[in-house]
Design an enzyme around this catalytic site. Sequence first.
Site, mmCIF file in Angstrom:
data_model
loop_
_atom_site.group_PDB
_atom_site.id
_atom_site.type_symbol
_atom_site.label_atom_id
_atom_site.label_comp_id
_atom_site.label_asym_id
_atom_site.label_seq_id
_atom_site.Cartn_x
_atom_site.Cartn_y
_atom_site.Cartn_z
ATOM 1 N N GLU A 1 1.833 27.715 30.907
ATOM 2 C CA GLU A 1 2.985 26.627 31.256
ATOM 3 C C GLU A 1 3.473 27.164 32.654
ATOM 4 O OE1 GLU A 1 6.346 27.187 28.640
ATOM 5 O OE2 GLU A 1 5.220 26.437 26.852
ATOM 6 N N GLU B 1 0.207 27.490 21.935
ATOM 7 C CA GLU B 1 1.362 28.065 21.386
ATOM 8 C C GLU B 1 2.264 27.292 20.492
ATOM 9 O OE1 GLU B 1 3.316 30.160 24.836
ATOM 10 O OE2 GLU B 1 5.262 29.658 24.078
HETATM 11 C C1 GAL Z 1 7.340 28.780 25.543
HETATM 12 C C2 GAL Z 1 6.869 29.934 26.482
HETATM 13 C C3 GAL Z 1 7.023 31.469 26.001
HETATM 14 C C4 GAL Z 1 8.464 31.490 25.413
HETATM 15 C C5 GAL Z 1 8.593 30.374 24.306
HETATM 16 C C6 GAL Z 1 9.882 30.548 23.625
HETATM 17 O O1 GAL Z 1 7.478 27.830 26.284
HETATM 18 O O2 GAL Z 1 5.497 29.993 26.867
HETATM 19 O O3 GAL Z 1 6.744 32.313 26.757
HETATM 20 O O4 GAL Z 1 9.483 31.406 26.206
HETATM 21 O O5 GAL Z 1 8.424 28.996 24.742
HETATM 22 O O6 GAL Z 1 9.974 29.127 22.694
#
Ligand code: GAL
Length: 807
Positions: free
Chosen positions: A424, A500
């Site tokens: 991100e 993710e």
């Molecule tokens: C994502 C990020 C992670 C964590 C997660 C929480 O956007 O890559 O590091 O912050 O959100 O939902």
Amino acid sequence: MFTRILFSLLISCSFSLFAQQTRTVTELHDGWKFHKGEAEEAQAENFNDTKWEQVTVPHDWAIYGPFDKEIDKQTVAITQNGEKIPTEKTGRTGSLPFTGTGWYRTTFEIPEFEVGKKVILLFEGAMSKPQVYLNGEKVGEWAYGYAYFYFDISEKLRSGENTLAVKLHNEEFSSRWYPGAGLYRNVSLIVKNQESINQWGTFITTPIANEEVAKVNIKTDFSGEHLRLITRIYDKNKKQIAQLESAESFNNQFDQNIKIETPNLWSPETPYLYTAVSQLYSGDILKDEVTTKFGIRSISYSAENGFQLNGKTRKFKGVCLHHDLGPLGTAVNKSALRRQMNILKDLGCDAIRSAHNMPSFEQLELADEMGFLFLAESFDEWKKPKVKNGYNRFFDEYAEQDVVNLVRATRNHPSIVMWSAGNEVPDQYGSEGVKRAKWLQEIFHREDPTRPVTVGMDQVKATMESGFGAILDIPGLNYRVHLYKEAYEKFPQGFILGSETASTVSSRGVYKFPAEKASMKEYPDFQSSSYDLEYCSWSNLPEDDFILQDDKPWVIGEFVWTGFDYLGEPTPYDTSWPSRSSYFGMVDLAGIPKDRYYLYRSRWNTEEETLHILPHWNWEGREGKKTPVFVYTSYDSAELFVNGKSQGIQKKKDSTPQTRYRLMWNDVVYEPGTLKVIALDQAGNPVAQKEVKTAGKPYALKLDADRTTLKADGKDLSFITVSVVDKNGNPCPTATNQLNFKVTGAGSYRAACNGDATSLEIFHKPTMHLFSGKLVVLVQSDEEAGSINLKVSGNGLKNQSIDLQAK
Ligand code: GAL
């Protein structure tokens, strides 16, 4: 001060019977002195450190606390979470004292005959900005706390005693989670000949790998002239199965191909490892010997077949993990990692993403041995900041070298099947970012032509427009389930990775009413509901991903945020105090599974049944009220009973994402007693059952150790889950008793953790309250064998103890 003498070093070449001493590797584990704070002239040889604390490395200076709201209080808008207006945040980095300066000092002795050798000082990570001094002189420095790096200290060494001093410094606003502090990974000294194999100089790949035959390619970079290399390959029973000698090298590299007939292919299900022993000779004199474990396997990614391992398409059943180990902080510990990975194995998980930085060597060794596919990540930031003092400060100067070291140090692990150049990164916007993505990806390709590169993207629309997503080997989407199809159509690769997913939040054993879907939901106790219906403004529920995984052949798998809870990032309570660790895990910070673990297990673990009921059944005050019951199960249907009365049969059905994957009885009326579920097969016959009972008052303690025999190495750990039960042995799911711990014998009390994200009790004090009826105690072995006893006591409860053996 303790002085280590290098005569008694371990010889790394365990395979040769008559090993000549060619190379020695010594972990600088014991005998360090540590000081938190500035210390003038602490690099000097004659500096008096007698008053400093005696520590062992790996060491995390911040985990001992105390938790303090002021430590990471920030008034910021977290733009990547879509926030526009700054608010006061606490707990973002765990509220533990990781900032500031810390010093470490130790000594070691180099005997006379070692002078003239090549000596490498290797750090597997140092948090952060390490400045390294030998005998008062600076030998080097690094920046990124997660990077592996080494210095050749041959010139600065002398025979006799040498003094090593390391200064570290952590800035505030340098992380989005708890980064830990100090020498949190191993430090070692490698002593070898000038004519030797270079650091991380062996690169083993398997360009052909199928059931009939494997071509094993071994590239070996070395220093020296007129040398020859003998490589021997051993199977897992240490039987030699191949040997090749080469005298011809180009540009100081040997390039060997070795054929192996009917190889055992490496996979998560069959984690078969071979060993290559590389011996470098000058004439008949053995100059160096390096042992490398490797696996034989093929990987491919294509629009036609998605991800294939050994020619078979499969989807990643993966989790993202941060590097902290809960109550141990970030000090790496192999037995803690092994326990974590055993829990993930039982889940049916087959892949891990090291979010958002370089994994520990220990984790990769375990991934190879236990069978996990690995997505090894490098950065959470490139040049554009997420946090003021993040990696953006180092990107220009260090990014290339950090990637080179990541790849060279870890490229022989068969578990690694993909690299990630970033997560991100705000550089997703704009043409500069596209160039940076390309530049980084090419460094990965240059260093390792065998594995593809991804970036976890959250600004999916922007990356469609800029071309950022199109140039990546693997387009990784973080969340944004509504954009998967569009991204698949716009991006040229022909597949999408859920790099993710989910970010559903819950607290173990805590249920809120009514049970309903909600985004960024907050409650006065700062806990989230384990009905698994709560998520963040940018994220979603597990089923939204399950549907994509199950229905879209072009989705190649997912990495769930997260497998385990971690210190810091207490969303949705990052503006509430106290709250200092995450709610995202399927497993809590103590390593105890939450309900959500069983939802994933019901689809991921295809070997064993899952039949799990929630909530608990201790609802004094809810008599007569609707109290939904969910069952996470690998079976398709089940019948639920409350005190013998049927609540009807539920069957998984497509009407909503949740009903497709969960069995839900939303109208159950609470009455104390027994909740029973009977799973049914296709024909409606009972095949399995589970019960949950209303418990009486807490009466006795129950202790369950993950292991009762430990290695007497001063590092091994037993994790003992402590729960409280009523007179009839029923677990008391709401108990919060304060407990005390005492360890005697050949071990010591290491830490405890209850998984409560709001608890400010510090882990290494031998007392803690139960959270939802449970906690975990960590007992560590000494370096001497013997029996160890843990005694747990609590007011009004029968004491309990357990014996462990250290061998
Ligand atoms: C994502 C990020 C992670 C964590 C997660 C929480 O956007 O890559 O590091 O912050 O959100 O939902």
